[in-house]
Structure formats: structure tokens, C-alpha cells
Design an enzyme around this catalytic site. Structure first.
Site, short mmCIF file in Angstrom:
data_model
loop_
_atom_site.label_atom_id
_atom_site.label_comp_id
_atom_site.label_asym_id
_atom_site.label_seq_id
_atom_site.Cartn_x
_atom_site.Cartn_y
_atom_site.Cartn_z
N GLY A 1 0.83 -1.20 0.00
CA GLY A 1 0.00 0.00 0.00
C GLY A 1 0.86 1.25 0.00
N PRO B 1 2.67 4.79 1.20
CA PRO B 1 3.32 5.13 2.48
C PRO B 1 2.33 5.80 3.43
CG PRO B 1 4.67 5.85 0.61
CD PRO B 1 3.34 5.43 0.05
N GLY B 2 2.46 5.47 4.71
CA GLY B 2 1.68 6.13 5.74
C GLY B 2 0.30 5.59 5.97
N GLY C 1 -0.48 2.72 7.46
CA GLY C 1 -0.60 1.96 8.70
C GLY C 1 -0.20 0.51 8.60
N LYS C 2 0.70 0.17 7.70
CA LYS C 2 1.12 -1.23 7.55
C LYS C 2 1.90 -1.71 8.78
CE LYS C 2 3.17 -0.23 3.66
NZ LYS C 2 2.65 1.12 3.42
N THR C 3 2.84 -0.90 9.25
CA THR C 3 3.61 -1.28 10.44
C THR C 3 2.71 -1.31 11.67
OG1 THR C 3 5.57 -0.24 9.47
CG2 THR C 3 5.61 -0.69 11.85
N HIS D 1 -7.00 36.26 -11.62
CA HIS D 1 -6.64 34.87 -11.94
C HIS D 1 -7.53 33.89 -11.16
CE1 HIS D 1 -3.62 31.70 -13.03
NE2 HIS D 1 -4.14 31.14 -11.95
N GLU D 2 -7.61 34.08 -9.84
CA GLU D 2 -8.41 33.16 -9.03
C GLU D 2 -9.90 33.32 -9.32
OE1 GLU D 2 -6.99 30.84 -7.53
OE2 GLU D 2 -4.96 31.64 -7.67
N HIS E 1 -10.73 31.18 -12.32
CA HIS E 1 -10.94 29.77 -11.97
C HIS E 1 -12.35 29.56 -11.43
CE1 HIS E 1 -6.94 28.28 -12.65
NE2 HIS E 1 -6.37 29.10 -11.77
#
Length: 676
Positions: free
Chosen positions: A249, A251-252, A254-256, A473-474, A477
Site C-alpha cells: 500500500g 506510504p503512511g 498503517g502497515k507497520t 486569476h483566481e 478559476h
């Protein structure tokens, strides 16, 4: 003894041995401290005894004073040595006060307490390179009893010429040997020992309740927990638990933590080691560490072996040609790991867990059945998973009543469990900085903005001209997103500069999380991304560098559409990217894999189609804004004044641009997307 009782006895003995080993260094340090204390006390008593009952110490006087006393006949006896003359005054000789005080200070304490008169013993150093023949004549004339004194320098020579140098050499040798034992030679003797961190069942405090957002992975791993608790249930049916379980999966995720939770739920020992700790510069060291790891695990059974970052040791041996990029030490370590996986019996209660975020680079022999039998994907959490993860992390944080976790989770799409833990901690730090006693919703909103766009750069003041360009510009958008029916609703606009290089951003919140995206939806995203550039061209008649990130992202999306997704009518349903894709690690160019070699004509066609998608979106954005120029300028004016627009005010301004009624406010937007 029954098997269960034998296992329990073994675990008790192992735990007892571990406690003894942990306490032994403290006992050694205590004994050493007591030994030094005894030596210090003995030396203090020796000096005190010497000062109480020892002899009087002579007082040293200048040579001129000695000569005066000799001429006046005050000296009774003299002992002439090689470097000094020790003499005694007559009893009837006058004793000056300064000499009396110095002689009394040199008396032993016992004599001083008894009130005895000090012994009139003085000493003078002889003058170097001076003939003392006249001194002998003068001593004879004055009737002084004198004799020669040969100084015994045996102990002094022994101390300074032998004992002290040998002591210094021994101290240096002992220090060097201790350092070598800790670092060089000691490591060389134990270089083949495994470096796994061993945790007993009492040390593992993590449970499945502490792991949230990955319910499917937990349900798959629950079977391993049941096997470690009640192996007889599976043996009666003839079932065998998988030898190895591979957690894959991003990184980060929760595998460990999940591996530790399995050991905590099962109540067994936990061996934790990283794949990089097997590989050294010496060939054969990694293989020896693998053997030692499995041998220790067998003695601690039932237990779990967890190898993190398995790709560091299990990389495919066919990834590079022979002699190019090959690593003999890594190959031997991998071969030994394969042998150990074939040789150990999982029925003894030793389960191997491994984690990696690069499963595509693992060796095929490592992934075959009988070694890592099961692969479990620990993916990014969805909206409900993020809510559960936040609930776990908020147990240790004092939060204000009425905190809306759905809103926080909806603002953090793509966040892993580690990212959400960082979000909660960042919000708590912000609340402490603001002097609050509870963490409120505003701190979580600000923490989410800081983690995605960086902290606000209030000190970076834009000029009025630059502020005007960024505002238009914003606003471009936002208005393009409001005019396109299929675009995601705009949630927030700001022109406050951020540390990650953004002078402002427009945040969109999709109505729902989607896994699949159609071609029209991607074309809508391209138009919204290029709305800022189109607004600059429409209002100012020139372009700036402010749209560089928008152009980069739009180009990547168009490239995905042509090269991978087969969305070009001229190219057709073809993919020009290799299948060896990085599934969970983001690549540099944003593509899932490497480009396939194509002909020059095909490459020109692909580039032309990518440019066609981008140019079409740019033209579409300009056409939409051309009919809403007044609304664009009005929104830019309000944005320059307030710097940040969200909520009802933003919805009202966008509704005026579109010509519809303002949309109802919502407190639980499902996710977020921002364009700069």
C-alpha cells in the site's frame, strides 16, 4: 507436559530471562559505584590517620636565613643531602613567631591536641652549582653535629619510572579495547547476528481498535490472530496458515501499525526489522542475519516476524543484466530468505509479515505460493475511513464540543493515516499557539490548509498590480467552475500567498468521491485549470508566470488521456506506457510507468493530441469568461478587499455570475480539490 503448558512455560522463562538481562547492567553499574565509594572512603581514612598520628613535617626556610642561624650558633644537628639540608634548632635558640606558627601547623593532630611543643625541625634547599666547602668548615666551627644523608629514591623511581607509565598505557589500552569491543572488533564478531528489535507480549500495547480506516485488511488478518490463539482449531481441519503475509500500500497507511496490532491482539512476541538492516558491504552478512533471525524466532514461538521495506532486500534478481547493477550481498540475502521461508513450519506458530510500497519490484520467487501466500492491500482510507481515523487520534486531544469530523474528513481526500495524525497534531499546536484550552473547528480548517498549500506568508506583501492580477486569476478559476455544469462546486477562494509557492488558490469540493472519471469530466477539469490564464488574457491582454502550475497539471492530465486512457479519437484505444508501473509510489513525471518506444510519426501524433486537448480547454475557458467579464471584475474587486471568500458570500457572487439562485450551504463537503 501438554503442548499449551510447554509453550506457556517457555514464554515465562523467556520473559524472566529478558527481565534479568535488562536489570544486569544496572546491577553492574551499582557494584562499580559501590567499589569506587569504598576506595574513596579508604583513602580519606588513610590521609586522616596520617594527619593524626604521623610525624612532624619540616618547615622550609630560605638559604640566607639558614646561613644566619648557623652563624649565630642556633643549629644543633644537620643532615646534608644531595639537594637539601635538614637541620634542628637548639632548645635555647630563640624561635620567631612565624616559624613557630609554621611548625605548629606541621604537627600531627594528636600532638597538637596533647599541647606538645612543636619539634624544631627545619629544612633548606641547597644552592645549585655552588661549592659548599666553606659550609662544612662553618658547621665544624659552630659545633654542629652533621652527617650525610643518602636519599632513598627507590619508591619514587618505581612510581614515576614504572608504575605510572605502565598505568597510563594500561588505561589507554583498556579504553581502546572497550571502544573496539563496542564498535569495530566487537561488531566484527557479532556482525552476523540479527538486529531485530524484540518486543515481548507485554510490550505491545497496540490493538485493532487503534487501527482504523482499513477494515478489509483487519478482517483478513484476523484469521492469523485466531490461529496464534487457537492453532488446534485449524490443525483439526488440516488447514495450514499462510507462511508469509505481504502488506502492500502507499506510504503512511498503517502497515507497520497493523503488524504490531496483530501481535498485540494475539499476545505473542514481535520481531521487527527493516529490510535495509540485512544488507551490508560484506558478502554473506545478510544471509547470516536472516538465519539468526529465524533461529531466534523459533525459540520464541509463537511469535511474529515483521520485515519492513521488504523491497530493500527482495528486489527482483532479473531487474538488471548480469554484471550491471547486480549486488552479490543482496542476492545471497534474498536466497537465504527464500530458503528460510521453505524450511520453517508455520504450525510451530512463527508467522512472517512483510510490508512494502513497491510490490512491482519484488522477486517473483518471493511472491510464489508457499512463501508469501497472501497479499493484503492497505489502501488510502475513504471518507468514512478518515472519520474513523480521526476518532482514534482525537482520543488524546481535548476538542471543543460539536466538532464536525465529517467536514474535516471531507477536506482531506488523499490523506493517509499518518497525514491525518499529523493534521490532528498540527491543529492542537495551533490551538496552543492561539491560547485556547480546546481545539476547535477553525484550527482543523487552518491545519488542513497548511498541510496542503503551506503556511500563510503574511510578511510577503504583493504590490497592488500583482494583487490585482492574482485576484482576477483566481476569480477566473471560480467563474469557469461555476459556469460548467459538470465541474465541482467552488468552496473557497484566497489570494493570500502560501509557503509552497502559491500566490492564491481556488478550492473545489466535489459532491461525492469518485473512482472513475469520464472524458467530459476530465475536459471540465482542464477548462477550470486554464480559467486563470484565460482571465489574465481577457482583462490585461498579457500573460504572466502565475499560471505555470495550472499549465503543468493540465498538461499531465491531457498526457494521461492520450498516452494511457485512450481518450483521443485520432490515436484510438491504445496505451503507450509500460505495465511495470509504480502502484503506490508517485513517479517523477506523473505517469504510472515508463514510456514505450514509439515511432517518430506516432510521437508527433501523441504530442499533437495532448496539445489539442489543452488548447481546446483554453479556448473554452476564454469563451466562457468573455460573456461574464463584468462578473469577473466584480468578483476580483471583492476578493482584493477581503483576500479570502467562502461560505454564503462566495456562493452569492458565483450565483450572480451564473444567473441562478445561490446554492444552499453545506457543512459536510465530501472532498476537496484546489487550483492555484
Amino acid at each position: 507436559m501438554p503442548a499449551a503448558q510447554a509453550t506457556l512455560a517457555t514464554r515465562v522463562r523467556c520473559a524472566h530471562t529478558r527481565r534479568v538481562n535488562l536489570k544486569r547492567p544496572n546491577l553492574d553499574r551499582t557494584n562499580m559505584r559501590f567499589s569506587f565509594t569504598y576506595v574513596a572512603v579508604a583513602l580519606a581514612l588513610l590521609f586522616l590517620l596520617q594527619g593524626v598520628i604521623g610525624g612532624s613535617l619540616p618547615v622550609t626556610v630560605p638559604y640566607s636565613r639558614f646561613q644566619t642561624m648557623l652563624e649565630q650558633g642556633q643549629i644543633e644537628e644537620a643532615l646534608i643531602g644531595a639537594t637539601s639540608i635538614r637541620f634542628k634548632l637548639r632548645d635555647d635558640a630563640p624561635l620567631p613567631d612565624d616559624l613557630r606558627k609554621m611548625l605548629e601547623r606541621g604537627q600531627p593532630l594528636a600532638a597538637r591536641w596533647a599541647g606538645q611543643q612543636p619539634e624544631r625541625l627545619l629544612e633548606v634547599n641547597r644552592l645549585p652549582n655552588i661549592d659548599d666547602n666553606t659550609l662544612l668548615e662553618l658547621l665544624t666551627q659552630k659545633g654542629v653535629v652533621f652527617a650525610g644523608r643518602i636519599e632513598n629514591t627507590f619508591w619514587r623511581d618505581l612510581l614515576f619510572a614504572w608504575i605510572l607509565p605502565l598505568g597510563i598505557l594500561m588505561a589507554i589500552w583498556s579504553f581502546a579495547a572497550r571502544r573496539l569491543t563496542q564498535g569495530g572488533i566487537g561488531q566484527a564478531l557479532t556482525i552476523g547476528k540479527n538486529r531485530a528489535r524484540i518486543y515481548s507480549e507485554q510490550d505491545i500495547k497496540v490493538r485493532f481498535d487503534d487501527v482504523a480506516g482499513i477494515d478489509e485488511a483487519k478482517s483478513e488478518l484476523l484469521e492469523i490472530v485466531q490461529f496464534l490463539k487457537t492453532p488446534e482449531r485449524y490443525r483439526e481441519l488440516g488447514a495450514q496458515i499462510p507462511k508469509g503475509v505481504l502488506l502492500v500500500g502507499p506510504p503512511g497507511t498503517g502497515k507497520t501499525l497493523l503488524a504490531r496490532a496483530i501481535a498485540g491482539e494475539a499476545g505473542v512476541s514481535f520481531f521487527s526489522i527493516s529490510g535495509s538492516e540485512f544488507v551490508e558491504m560484506f558478502v554473506g552478512v545478510g544471509a547470516a542475519r536472516v538465519r539468526d533471525l529465524f533461529e531466534q524466532a523459533k525459540t520464541k514461538a509463537p511469535c511474529i516476524i515483521f520485515i519492513d521495506e521488504l523491497d530493500a532486500v527482495g528486489k527482483s534478481r532479473s531487474a538488471a543484466p548480469a554484471g550491471f547493477g547486480r549486488h552479490d550481498e543482496q542476492e545471497q540475502t534474498l536466497n537465504q530468505l527464500l530458503v528460510e521461508l521453505d524450511g520453517f513450519d508455520p504450525s510451530r506458530g512463527v508467522i512472517l509479515l512483510a510490508a512494502t510500497n513497491r510490490p512491482e519490484v519484488l522477486d517473483a520467487a518471493l511472491l510464489r505460493a508457499g512463501r508469501f501466500d497472501r497479499r493484503i492491500v492497505v489502501d488510502m482510507p475513504d471518507l468514512r475511513g478518515r472519520v474513523k481515523i480521526l476518532q482514534v487520534h482525537l482520543k488524546k486531544v481535548r476538542v471543543a464540543p460539536g466538532l464536525n469530523l465529517e467536514t474535516i474528513a471531507s477536506r482531506t481526500p488523499g490523506f493517509s493515516g499518518a497525514d491525518l495524525a499529523n493534521l490532528v497534531n498540527e491543529a492542537a499546536l495551533l490551538a496552543a499557539r492561539h491560547g485556547k484550552r480546546q481545539v476547535e473547528q477553525a484550527e482543523f480548517e487552518e491545519a488542513a490548509d497548511r498541510l496542503t498549500a503551506g503556511i500563510e506568508r503574511r510578511s510577503h506583501v504583493l504590490s497592488e498590480a500583482e494583487k490585482n492580477v492574482v485576484a482576477h486569476h483566481e476569480a477566473g478559476h471560480a467563474i469557469v467552475a461555476a459556469l460548467i455544469p459538470g465541474a465541482d462546486p467552488v468552496y473557497k477562494i484566497t489570494i493570500i500567498p502560501r509557503m509552497l509557492g502559491a500566490l492564491g488558490y481556488t478550492m473545489q469540493l466535489p459532491v461525492e468521491e469518485r473512482v472513475l472519471q469520464s472524458k467530459p469530466e476530465l475536459e471540465d477539469r482542464l477548462a477550470v485549470l486554464l480559467g486563470g490564464r484565460a482571465a489574465e488574457e481577457l482583462i490585461f491582454g498579457r500573460i504572466t508566470t502565475g499560471a505555470h502550475n495550472d499549465i503543468e497539471r493540465a498538461t499531465q492530465i491531457a498526457r494521461h488521456m492520450v498516452w494511457e486512457f485512450g481518450m483521443s479519437d485520432k490515436v484510438g484505444p491504445l496505451s503507450f506506457v509500460t505495465a511495470d508501473r509504480a502502484q503506490y509510489v508517485r513517479t517523477v513525471n506523473g505517469l504510472a510507468g515508463r514510456d514505450l518506444p514509439v515511432s517518430e510519426a506516432t510521437a508527433e501524433l501523441l504530442d499533437a493530441e495532448v496539445a489539442a486537448f489543452v488548447h481546446a480547454a483554453h479556448t473554452r475557458a476564454k469563451d466562457l469568461l468573455a460573456g461574464k467579464r463584468a462578473n469577473l471584475e466584480r468578483l476580483a474587486v471583492v476578493l482584493r478587499e477581503h483576500e479570502t471568500l467562502e461560505g454564503d458570500e462566495l456562493r452569492r457572487l458565483l450565483a450572480e455570475a451564473v444567473g441562478t439562485a445561490p446554492a444552499a450551504s453545506t457543512d459536510t463537503p465530501p472532498s476537496r480539490r484546489a487550483v492555484s
